[in-house]
Each structure stands twice: as C-alpha cells, then as structure tokens.
Scaffold this motif. Structure first.
Motif, PDB file in Angstrom:
ATOM      1  N   ALA A  22       0.838  -1.204   0.000  1.00 16.69           N
ATOM      2  CA  ALA A  22       0.000   0.000   0.000  1.00 16.69           C
ATOM      3  C   ALA A  22       0.863   1.240   0.000  1.00 16.69           C
ATOM      4  O   ALA A  22       1.996   1.246   0.470  1.00 16.69           O
ATOM      5  N   GLU A  23       0.317   2.289  -0.570  1.00 10.49           N
ATOM      6  CA  GLU A  23       1.001   3.564  -0.498  1.00 10.49           C
ATOM      7  C   GLU A  23       0.946   4.075   0.930  1.00 10.49           C
ATOM      8  O   GLU A  23      -0.062   3.912   1.622  1.00 10.49           O
ATOM      9  N   PRO A  24       2.002   4.681   1.430  1.00  9.80           N
ATOM     10  CA  PRO A  24       1.982   5.180   2.812  1.00  9.80           C
ATOM     11  C   PRO A  24       0.957   6.282   2.975  1.00  9.80           C
ATOM     12  O   PRO A  24       0.848   7.182   2.154  1.00  9.80           O
ATOM     13  N   ALA A  25       0.192   6.163   4.063  1.00  7.48           N
ATOM     14  CA  ALA A  25      -0.796   7.206   4.373  1.00  7.48           C
ATOM     15  C   ALA A  25      -0.086   8.427   4.931  1.00  7.48           C
ATOM     16  O   ALA A  25       1.007   8.338   5.481  1.00  7.48           O
ATOM     17  N   SER A  26      -0.724   9.569   4.737  1.00 10.71           N
ATOM     18  CA  SER A  26      -0.127  10.785   5.294  1.00 10.71           C
ATOM     19  C   SER A  26      -0.162  10.708   6.807  1.00 10.71           C
ATOM     20  O   SER A  26      -1.127  10.228   7.396  1.00 10.71           O
ATOM     21  N   GLN A  27       0.880  11.175   7.454  1.00 14.36           N
ATOM     22  CA  GLN A  27       0.990  11.083   8.900  1.00 14.36           C
ATOM     23  C   GLN A  27       0.501  12.385   9.538  1.00 14.36           C
ATOM     24  O   GLN A  27       1.050  13.455   9.265  1.00 14.36           O
ATOM     25  N   PRO A  28      -0.508  12.305  10.389  1.00 15.29           N
ATOM     26  CA  PRO A  28      -0.938  13.512  11.098  1.00 15.29           C
ATOM     27  C   PRO A  28       0.100  13.926  12.123  1.00 15.29           C
ATOM     28  O   PRO A  28       0.980  13.149  12.493  1.00 15.29           O
ATOM     29  N   ALA A  29      -0.004  15.129  12.577  1.00 11.03           N
ATOM     30  CA  ALA A  29       0.939  15.614  13.573  1.00 11.03           C
ATOM     31  C   ALA A  29       0.685  14.937  14.904  1.00 11.03           C
ATOM     32  O   ALA A  29      -0.438  14.624  15.260  1.00 11.03           O
ATOM     33  N   ASP A  30       1.738  14.699  15.640  1.00  6.78           N
ATOM     34  CA  ASP A  30       1.633  14.144  16.989  1.00  6.78           C
ATOM     35  C   ASP A  30       0.995  15.199  17.888  1.00  6.78           C
ATOM     36  O   ASP A  30       1.466  16.336  17.976  1.00  6.78           O
ATOM     37  N   VAL A  31      -0.078  14.828  18.584  1.00  7.68           N
ATOM     38  CA  VAL A  31      -0.797  15.801  19.414  1.00  7.68           C
ATOM     39  C   VAL A  31       0.087  16.365  20.520  1.00  7.68           C
ATOM     40  O   VAL A  31      -0.150  17.461  21.023  1.00  7.68           O
ATOM     41  N   ARG A  32       1.125  15.635  20.892  1.00  7.27           N
ATOM     42  CA  ARG A  32       1.991  16.093  21.979  1.00  7.27           C
ATOM     43  C   ARG A  32       2.906  17.239  21.567  1.00  7.27           C
ATOM     44  O   ARG A  32       3.555  17.852  22.411  1.00  7.27           O
ATOM     45  N   LEU A  33       2.964  17.499  20.267  1.00  2.00           N
ATOM     46  CA  LEU A  33       3.794  18.595  19.778  1.00  2.00           C
ATOM     47  C   LEU A  33       2.980  19.875  19.601  1.00  2.00           C
ATOM     48  O   LEU A  33       3.527  20.904  19.199  1.00  2.00           O
ATOM     49  N   GLY A  34       1.718  19.804  19.878  1.00  2.00           N
ATOM     50  CA  GLY A  34       0.857  20.980  19.781  1.00  2.00           C
ATOM     51  C   GLY A  34       0.858  21.777  21.075  1.00  2.00           C
ATOM     52  O   GLY A  34       1.672  21.548  21.973  1.00  2.00           O
ATOM     53  N   PRO A  35      -0.072  22.730  21.214  1.00  2.00           N
ATOM     54  CA  PRO A  35      -0.148  23.546  22.428  1.00  2.00           C
ATOM     55  C   PRO A  35      -0.376  22.674  23.657  1.00  2.00           C
ATOM     56  O   PRO A  35      -1.173  21.731  23.638  1.00  2.00           O
ATOM     57  N   LEU A  36       0.330  22.999  24.729  1.00  2.00           N
ATOM     58  CA  LEU A  36       0.226  22.226  25.949  1.00  2.00           C
ATOM     59  C   LEU A  36      -0.931  22.735  26.803  1.00  2.00           C
ATOM     60  O   LEU A  36      -1.052  23.937  27.031  1.00  2.00           O
ATOM     61  N   PRO A  37      -1.788  21.851  27.307  1.00  2.00           N
ATOM     62  CA  PRO A  37      -2.835  22.306  28.215  1.00  2.00           C
ATOM     63  C   PRO A  37      -2.240  22.848  29.503  1.00  2.00           C
ATOM     64  O   PRO A  37      -1.192  22.381  29.970  1.00  2.00           O
ATOM     65  N   ASN A  38      -2.877  23.833  30.065  1.00  2.00           N
ATOM     66  CA  ASN A  38      -2.408  24.457  31.302  1.00  2.00           C
ATOM     67  C   ASN A  38      -3.605  25.004  32.061  1.00  2.00           C
ATOM     68  O   ASN A  38      -4.754  24.813  31.650  1.00  2.00           O
ATOM     69  N   THR A  39      -3.341  25.705  33.142  1.00  2.00           N
ATOM     70  CA  THR A  39      -4.443  26.125  34.008  1.00  2.00           C
ATOM     71  C   THR A  39      -5.380  27.116  33.325  1.00  2.00           C
ATOM     72  O   THR A  39      -6.537  27.247  33.729  1.00  2.00           O
ATOM     73  N   ASN A  40      -4.924  27.812  32.283  1.00  2.00           N
ATOM     74  CA  ASN A  40      -5.768  28.782  31.590  1.00  2.00           C
ATOM     75  C   ASN A  40      -6.264  28.295  30.231  1.00  2.00           C
ATOM     76  O   ASN A  40      -6.797  29.073  29.447  1.00  2.00           O
ATOM     77  N   THR A  41      -6.084  27.015  29.949  1.00  2.00           N
ATOM     78  CA  THR A  41      -6.639  26.449  28.728  1.00  2.00           C
ATOM     79  C   THR A  41      -8.169  26.469  28.807  1.00  2.00           C
ATOM     80  O   THR A  41      -8.751  26.232  29.866  1.00  2.00           O
ATOM     81  N   VAL A  42      -8.817  26.762  27.687  1.00  2.00           N
ATOM     82  CA  VAL A  42     -10.278  26.701  27.639  1.00  2.00           C
ATOM     83  C   VAL A  42     -10.666  25.269  27.259  1.00  2.00           C
ATOM     84  O   VAL A  42     -10.427  24.824  26.141  1.00  2.00           O
ATOM     85  N   PHE A  43     -11.242  24.551  28.218  1.00  2.00           N
ATOM     86  CA  PHE A  43     -11.600  23.155  28.013  1.00  2.00           C
ATOM     87  C   PHE A  43     -13.039  23.042  27.527  1.00  2.00           C
ATOM     88  O   PHE A  43     -13.938  23.715  28.047  1.00  2.00           O
TER      89      PHE A  43
END
Length: 583
Positions: A22-43
């Motif tokens: 099979a042709e390789p599927a496109s790889q999504p970004a690792d969620v851990r490399l995105g913005p980090l949740p913190n006390t002021n994150t809007v959940f």
C-alpha cells in the motif's frame, strides 16, 4: 546510553506486512507537539451519553485524583489526639479552639462552632477557607468565614473552619508558599501542598465524625476559590461527604492558580468540570459569579455537570446560583448555600434571640442572582449579627508558648512524610514470587495498575489498534527496510525496521537510542550481525529521542504546573514503547 531490548512481537510485522503493498498514508501531527494544556486552557466539556460510559470514566478518573492527591497508597489512619479548649459562648452558638494530628507530628488547626442549644445529633460541616488574606479569620463584604460558620451553627450544624497549609496557626513554622514543599523530589514522593491539604481535609471528616454531637451520615463541605478547590477535591475522593457547595471555582477556563490546587497527574486528560462531576449523584450546589472565571457556569460548566446527574436520574440533586459580583463568598452567595444545606442536611430555624438579618456582612439589597435547579424553601436562612472576635480569642496558638514542641518546619514535614511512606510501602513488598502482599488489604496489583495507567497513561485494555503508515524500501541484498510511524490516539511513534533477506526467526530486537531512528548508521555492525543471524531489527524513536521532541517554544519544564496537565517526557517515552509492544 543505547538499550537493546529482546522482545517477541511478531504481530508488529503482521501490521507492517499489511502495508507493504500500500502507499503510505499521510501522517498527522503528533498531538503532543501541539499547544500544551495548562491552568488557563479553555476546556470543552466532553459528552457522556450513557451512565455506563461515565461510570467507566469515573472509576478511572477517581483513581487519578486519589493518586495525585496522595491517597494511593493511602496514608495510615493514626490517632488524632484532638485538643479542644478556649470555649466562647455567644448568641446562639459557641466557638472553641482545636488542634489535632492528621499524621504524627503534623497538625490541623482551626475553630469549632457549635449550636448553643442543640437536641440530638447535628450535621457536621467542614469549611476550608481559600486564599483570603486572613485565612479562616477573614471577615469583610467580599467573604467571611466566621459569618458562614456562625450562621450554620445557629441553625443547627457543628462547623469546623480549619487552616490551609501555612495559614494562621499553621504558619507558626512556615508560610503557605514554602518552596520546600514544591520541588522535583517532593513531587516524586507524592508530597506537596495539595496532598497535605487533602489529607488534612480527610482527617477533618474523621474529627467531625468523632464528635458525640455530630451525625456521621450528614457531612457537608463548602469553600470558595482555593477553598472551593479543596471542597470538590475532598468531595471527589471521600465518600463520607454527603452534600457539597464549591463556590467560584469549577471552571472551564481557569483550573486554579496556586501550587496547592495543582499536583502532578491531577488534570492529565481531564479538567475541574469532570473532577467536580465525580460527586454525582449526591447533592451539590455550584455558586458562580459574573466577575470571575465562573462567569460561564450557567451555560457551560453547570449544563455539563447537570448532564452527568441526569445519567443517574438525579438532576434535582444539583443546582447553580449565579451572583452578580466579583470573585467572592459574599453574603448573597452564603445565603443560597444556607438554603441548599438546610434542604439536604436538615438545618432548623435559628433561635429567636439571633439579631436581625440587616446586621450581616454586606447589604442584602445588592443581591442580583439567578438560580438553576435550586429548590424553593418555605423557611429561608438569613444571616443575623456577626460579632467580630479578637484574633487572640480565635487563634489556637495566640501564645507562642502554646505551640507544640514537635510542630514541624516545612523541611521536617517532608522528612516525616517520607518516613511514613517508607513504612507504608513495606506492606506492599511481595512476600512470594507470585507477588502477594504480606499485609491484608494492600493490593499490590491495584497499586501497579494505578501508577501504570495514570503516571504513564497506559491503560490495561486498548480501545483501538495502533495504525501504521510506512514506506517500504529494498536494498541490493534484498533486505527490506520500512520507515514510518505507528499511530495511536493522536500519538505517533517513528519506527525504522529491517527484515533480513533470509527467513527470520521468531521475535525481534528493538533498539532505543537517544538519536532515535537516526542511530542506524551508528550501530551498523551490530545490526549486520543480527540480520545475518536472521533477526528482525526495529529502531524505535519514542518521545523525547531523536527529532521526536517538543519544540523549543514548549520546553517540558518551561511551564508552571506542567506535570499537572501533561505527562513528563520520560512517561511519554515509556508510553510509546508499550504501544510498540502492544502492536
């Protein structure tokens, strides 16, 4: 240092084989490399459509909160040795000074308010105070701990207002912000402000239930701001709490700004809305305000928590009252709490000698509120006159000579808790090769599962199968090389595998190197020997190795309360390796 791990994982190559053509599927970004949740994150509130779905999550989350709060493993229940003295007799109530030991040599201090003329057993109410300037003695129009304790006592409750760590009497040896309680070492031991305060709150329930005039089946807890955090944390972890009123705290936009409201693992993959919902279906009143981070409660936080109560068929057990005021626990907020507690704890009318309502703190005419789900009451409770006592008549250790000789400094608290945990963990040491615990009631298997699931984030049962995205190469010796990543729950684990030209034997060698999959050339001779022997070789790039690292704009240690909301890099790396083994 490079680690070579021999592991039989034939299923990994079944996954890879399915991708060869099979042709390789496109790889999504690792969620851990995105913005980090913190006390002021809007959940954004999650959706739980069925009671069974929430119950599974609840079981998971309650263990997570208990682990973060220092209750797994739970400290031993040692003698409280309470001291109650210095009684003041007032209009419809009494006040006494109290101190007791939550753990050997660690003291809880506060004031006990009792009805002056009570018949039978009374409900008990715990009152954590929050970050008011004067702690449990704070008394002004914005918030008054004495006013709520006096009013509840006048209406038939036994109330205990107790110090947060490092406040009032608790500040005799160190202040609330003591840095000695907030280090990387204490975090590894599970020692910190939140853990100490939660255990103190648990022992406050023990103290209230030990009093002969308290009904152990009617226990309430209420506090605002940091005291609101203590309220919903205690309600989440201690089944003895029967009614709760967290004020100006459960929010989707701010999770708590003090170290005493944050501990490692507490809010990984969750938030205060879900922690608050752990109390369902028992009665809870959420008091919010237009002028702080609970301004969205009527439209965001309350509908979510009410939805959880609806799963139990108990929507009438939760309510929200929204006050037009800044961050507070003012008279308006207190009076809706009195009504709710009166309904669920069975408070009675105040004695006729109590002063008029106009003598309370704050003008009643300033109230502007909207209540949702709050049952009407034929006999609402209002504040009467609130006398202001002299500090020396309220403080437990107003005379320095009264301070116990063994009252600890912050450093001594840490050492005493370490000694306590060392002794406790001896009971978990296996007494046989089968892993049994020598002490009855201590479940080593459960302890291991909780740490694996919440410190590392790795569940016992996978809800989905890791998916691979690989491109396949073949060299002149007909050795197959595949390069790509395993993906699971938004995470990616880069891999580089080598399959020998001859038939491979069972299992494979997994290579983990700080340089990740870029370390192939570094270990070429070693790899050639393995391939020549018919071994498969897989280079794995777990999180924090090779190029699989957080961007420089989001360093793992560059954000306050990072481990409260995020797994450490080491935990993520272990998580990735376990994911590879699971494949």
């Amino acid at each position: 240092m490079t680690k070579y791990v021999m592991w039989s994982v034939p299923c990994l190559f079944i996954c890879v084989a399915s991708a060869l053509a099979a042709e390789p599927a496109s790889q999504p970004a690792d969620v851990r490399l995105g913005p980090l949740p913190n006390t002021n994150t809007v959940f954004t509130p999650a959706h739980y459509g069925r009671a069974a779905e929430w119950q599974r999550h609840r079981d998971w989350l309650r263990d997570q909160v208990r682990l973060a709060a220092g209750l797994i493993p739970e400290p031993p229940l040692t003698s409280l040795n309470p001291r109650i003295f210095g009684k003041l007799v007032r209009d419809g109530y009494t006040i006494e000074k109290v101190y007791f030991s939550s753990s050997p040599g660690i003291y809880v201090t506060g004031n006990l308010y009792r009805p002056l003329h009570a018949e039978g057993k009374c409900p008990g109410v715990a009152c954590p105070h929050g970050h008011w300037k004067n702690g449990r003695l704070h008394h002004d129009e914005t918030g008054s701990i004495p006013a709520r304790c006096i009013t509840l006592a006048r209406h038939g409750a036994v109330v205990f207002a107790y110090d947060m760590v490092g406040y009032n009497d608790g500040a005799m040896k160190f202040k609330h912000s003591a840095p000695e309680l907030d280090t990387r070492q204490t975090a590894l031991w599970g020692i910190g402000h939140l853990q100490l305060q939660t255990w103190n709150s648990v022992r406050v329930i023990d103290f209230l239930q030990s009093l002969p005039d308290v009904d152990p089946k009617r226990i309430g807890v209420t506090g605002a701001s940091g005291g609101g955090t203590q309220t919903f944390i205690l309600a989440a972890v201690d089944d003895r709490v029967t009614v709760a009123c967290p004020v100006n705290m459960i929010s989707s936009t701010m999770q708590g700004g003090c170290i005493c409201e944050n501990a490692p693992c507490l809010r990984i993959d969750t938030n205060n809305m879900e922690i608050g919902a752990l109390f369902a279906p028992k009665p809870m009143l959420m008091v919010s305000a237009t002028g702080d981070w609970t301004k969205l409660t009527p439209t965001v936080e309350y509908p979510f928590i009410r939805g959880i109560y609806e799963l139990y068929g108990r929507a009438d057990h939760v309510a929200n009252v929204h006050i037009d005021a800044p961050h507070n626990y003012n008279r308006q907020s207190r009076e809706v709490m009195y009504q709710f507690f009166g309904q669920w704890l069975g408070l009675g009318p105040a004695p006729s000698t109590v002063g008029p309502a106009s003598g309370g703190v704050g003008p009643a005419s300033s109230r502007s509120e909207s209540g949702v789900g709050l049952a009407s009451s034929q006999s609402e409770i209002h504040e009467g006159d609130i006398p202001v006592e002299k500090p020396e008549d309220m403080l437990v250790f107003s005379n320095p000579a009264d301070v116990p000789a063994d009252m600890p400094t912050a450093e001594q608290v840490v050492e005493r808790k370490k000694a306590e945990f060392r002794q406790l963990l001896k009971g978990y040491r296996p007494n046989s090769r089968r892993g049994g615990s020598p002490v009855a009631g201590l479940d080593l298997g459960h302890l291991g599962r909780v740490f694996r699931q919440h410190a590392i984030g790795y569940p016992d049962v996978h809800t989905d199968t890791p998916k691979n995205s690989c491109r396949v190469e073949q060299d002149e010796r007909k050795q197959i090389r595949y390069r790509g990543a395993l993906g699971w729950q938004g995470r990616l684990v880069p891999i580089l595998g080598l399959i020998p030209s001859r038939d491979a034997g069972p299992g494979c060698v997994i290579v983990v190197d700080p340089d990740g999959i870029g370390a192939v050339d570094k270990h070429r001779q070693f790899v050639e020997r393995l391939l020549g022997a018919g071994r498969r070789v897989v280079f794995v790039e777990p999180f924090s190795t090779g190029s699989h690292k957080r961007p420089a704009t989001q360093p793992a240690d560059g954000q306050r309360f990072f481990p409260t909301f995020n797994r450490t890099d080491a935990a993520e790396a272990v998580y990735d390796l376990l994911t590879v083994f699971a494949a």
